[in-house]
Enzyme design. Structure first.
Site, PDB file in Angstrom:
ATOM      1  N   GLU A 170      -7.565  -6.563  -5.660  1.00  5.01           N
ATOM      2  CA  GLU A 170      -6.660  -5.400  -5.302  1.00  5.01           C
ATOM      3  C   GLU A 170      -5.929  -4.251  -6.395  1.00  5.01           C
ATOM      4  O   GLU A 170      -6.054  -5.327  -7.466  1.00  5.01           O
ATOM      5  CB  GLU A 170      -5.263  -5.315  -4.088  1.00  5.01           C
ATOM      6  CG  GLU A 170      -4.445  -4.542  -3.990  1.00  5.01           C
ATOM      7  CD  GLU A 170      -4.195  -4.990  -2.507  1.00  5.01           C
ATOM      8  OE1 GLU A 170      -4.137  -5.236  -1.869  1.00  5.01           O
ATOM      9  OE2 GLU A 170      -2.163  -4.036  -3.188  1.00  5.01           O
ATOM     10  N   THR A 220      -4.892   0.905  -3.362  1.00  2.24           N
ATOM     11  CA  THR A 220      -3.110   1.211  -3.085  1.00  2.24           C
ATOM     12  C   THR A 220      -2.898   2.448  -2.328  1.00  2.24           C
ATOM     13  O   THR A 220      -4.188   2.860  -3.199  1.00  2.24           O
ATOM     14  CB  THR A 220      -2.470   0.174  -2.906  1.00  2.24           C
ATOM     15  OG1 THR A 220      -1.931   1.293  -4.620  1.00  2.24           O
ATOM     16  CG2 THR A 220      -2.355  -1.556  -3.411  1.00  2.24           C
ATOM     17  N   GLN A 258      -0.007 -10.633   4.030  1.00  2.00           N
ATOM     18  CA  GLN A 258       0.907 -10.471   2.748  1.00  2.00           C
ATOM     19  C   GLN A 258       0.717 -11.785   1.539  1.00  2.00           C
ATOM     20  O   GLN A 258       0.068 -12.487   2.281  1.00  2.00           O
ATOM     21  CB  GLN A 258       1.940 -10.205   3.772  1.00  2.00           C
ATOM     22  CG  GLN A 258       3.317 -10.372   2.633  1.00  2.00           C
ATOM     23  CD  GLN A 258       3.594  -9.207   1.792  1.00  2.00           C
ATOM     24  OE1 GLN A 258       3.036  -8.434   1.233  1.00  2.00           O
ATOM     25  NE2 GLN A 258       4.477  -7.891   2.304  1.00  2.00           N
TER      26      GLN A 258
END
Length: 568
Positions: A21, A52, A183
């Site tokens: 990410e 993101t 998460q």
């Protein structure tokens, strides 16, 4: 290819996998250097990468551009995060159209955080929850997009009812989600128990656990605070013991992340989703330690030319960013610049907590008193500083208290150092056996009426004093110029270590200063917004934010006691 299909193929083959990410860098040169980093990481063959999306679409253009490069230039299956908070349907439609035009077929549908200074809003023709966004994407595009959603093994940070939170998660999946990314997980056992619960409730889509190799103590504390995830006591203690040594923190982070990956795989997870914070060294170490990195380059890139952007820096300096990430104080050309603030808002306290801690300021004297009490250790935090002063500030504590009492409100500072051993328990950093140096500097807010005479004093010592100054409106001035009259870069901290070049982890230049200026003045507004709009506190803090200047003052003479305090 749809990420859900790739995940199922990996599960059927029994092969381990990883995904990565990234977040859109704050500067153009940071983007250029991130592209070079992604090119190297692509050769490790991640199953997919994710990019993101800023709150309220604040990074929309840069997110789509980065996704387009990952998909089209680097040949990586790419997942574009898409939040729906404070975004109307037109903004969502534009984002989805941009993703499709870029060849991106995978979306991670999120509710997202509210933009700073705004309440959660359902825009006209907008969305309240991630489930609404999932249903909308499915209705508009059918099966073209593979839709992922976020899962929270410990419940969402904003939810007090964990059972209700789990029901919301199930509804989100049943709205049409194809896969789940969890998460961040610091305790693998919590993820394993949650995944079993998901399966028991009929959730059969692939679920990928999220893992963070801790890069710096600052970013760790920041993310742990925002996500409220459980941090094992052993990890907390190890990071606390190592927090003054950047490399030691990274070593602890790598060891813990590798152990977490092993535990997750032993429990049945075929792979993990690694949050990189745009840094590569720790991620690569983890992948090699757990055997997920190929021994050799598995394939060539699918394109020959990267997007045209400012030139990147030599590899040695890029590696230094990984070794010593220092948040906003790092090099603005780093793809990780500002990573401490890449997630969430600046002010970390609710209205009642802030009032108890900071009072109800209505005069400059109230603010001065608050800052004096902070530097004396009587107040544990400020809107700009979420922890007490570091130990090294003790030797300049008296001067800090004095100038704050005079109405120069300090948000950063350090004393001068001339060759202190890197193992020094107060001032040291980096590997043992080296020496560290630093210039004295003070960064402070200066009320508008004090700024002209203060600027005159700064200008009275050309060469000795370097300053950067800006206000909320965007006015900027500095005396740090290179030979071509372009604003120059100033080194604040550097170190020399055996077998290494000189490392400069703390720099300031126009780009980094202005990026921080935007954050710093937002904190004033957030503080003001904790009070009713018609209150004297709100008016005072808003007016102060409009009138004051943020000033960074550097004393270039690091060998002596310094004349920086004479400026105040």
């Amino acid at each position: 290819m749809r990420v859900a299909d790739k995940l199922r193929q990996a599960a059927e083959s029994g092969a381990g996998f990883f995904s990565l990410e990234f977040f859109p860098p704050k500067t153009e040169q940071g983007v250029a250097n991130l592209y070079e980093r992604i090119e190297r990481l692509a050769r490790l063959n991640p199953l997919f990468v994710a990019v993101t999306w800023g709150a309220g679409g604040s990074t929309a253009q840069r997110t789509v551009e980065l996704c387009s490069a990952c998909q089209g230039v680097f040949g990586l299956e790419t997942v574009m995060h898409l939040t729906c908070t404070n975004m109307d349907r037109a903004m969502v439609d534009e984002a989805l159209a941009g993703a499709k035009a870029a060849g991106v077929q995978n979306i991670l549908a999120l509710r997202g955080d509210r933009p700073r200074n705004q309440e959660y809003q359902v825009q006209a023709n907008g969305f309240a929850y991630a489930a609404d966004l999932v249903r909308y994407v499915r209705a508009q595009y059918g099966d073209y997009f593979c839709i992922g959603v976020a899962g929270y093994p410990e419940g969402h940070a904003e939810s007090d009812d964990k059972e209700q939170d789990f029901e919301h998660f199930k509804a989100k999946v049943r709205a049409g989600a194809d896969f789940v990314v969890s998460q961040l997980v610091f305790d693998p056992e919590l993820f394993v128990a949650w995944e079993r619960r998901c399966r028991a409730h009929g959730i059969d889509v692939p679920i990928v656990p999220g893992v963070l190799p801790v890069q710096s103590y600052q970013s760790f504390r920041r993310l742990a605070f925002l996500t409220k995830v459980h941090v094992p006591a052993q990890l907390q203690a190890q990071l606390g013991d190592a927090k003054a040594n950047d490399q030691a923190v990274k070593d602890v982070g790598v060891a813990h992340a590798a152990a977490a990956v092993r535990a997750l795989r032993e429990a049945g997870a075929r792979g993990v989703h690694l949050t990189t914070l745009n840094l590569e060294a720790s991620v690569c170490r983890v992948l090699h330690e757990v055997g997920l990195a190929p021994a050799a380059d598995p394939r060539p890139l699918t394109a020959t030319a990267a997007p045209a952007l400012p030139a990147a820096l030599p590899a040695g300096q890029r590696r230094a960013w990984d070794e010593f990430p220092n948040g906003r104080w790092g090099d603005a050309r780093s793809p990780a610049f500002g990573n401490a603030d890449a997630y969430g808002a600046m002010v970390r306290f609710d209205t009642q907590g802030a009032s108890r801690m900071w009072g109800r300021p209505q005069r400059t004297e109230d603010v001065s008193d608050l800052f004096v009490r902070y530097v004396r250790g009587e107040v544990p935090a400020l809107p700009w500083c979420d922890e007490p002063l570091l130990a090294e500030s003790g030797q300049i504590g008296a001067e800090l208290a004095r100038i704050n009492g005079l109405g120069y409100w300090t948000v950063a500072s350090q004393p001068p150092l001339d060759g202190v051993p890197s193992a020094d328990p107060v001032h040291g950093w980096g590997p043992r056996g080296g020496y560290v140096y630093q210039k004295a500097f003070v960064e402070c807010f200066v009320p508008g009426d004090r700024f002209p005479p203060f600027l005159s004093r700064l200008q009275s010592l050309p060469g000795r004093i370097t300053y950067y100054a800006a206000n909320r409106r965007g006015d900027f001035m500095t005396n740090a110029y290179s030979g071509d009259d372009a604003p120059a870069m100033t080194a604040l901290t550097w170190g020399v270590f055996p077998g290494r070049g000189i490392v400069q982890p703390t720099l300031i230049d126009k780009a980094s200063f202005l990026a921080w200026r935007a954050e710093a003045f937002r904190a004033w507004r957030e503080w003001a917004d904790m009070f009713p709009a018609d209150s004297p506190e709100h008016r005072f803090l808003s007016d102060t934010a409009d009138e004051c200047w943020l000033v960074n003052v550097v004393d270039n003479e690091f060998k002596g006691p310094g004349s920086i305090w004479d400026m105040f």
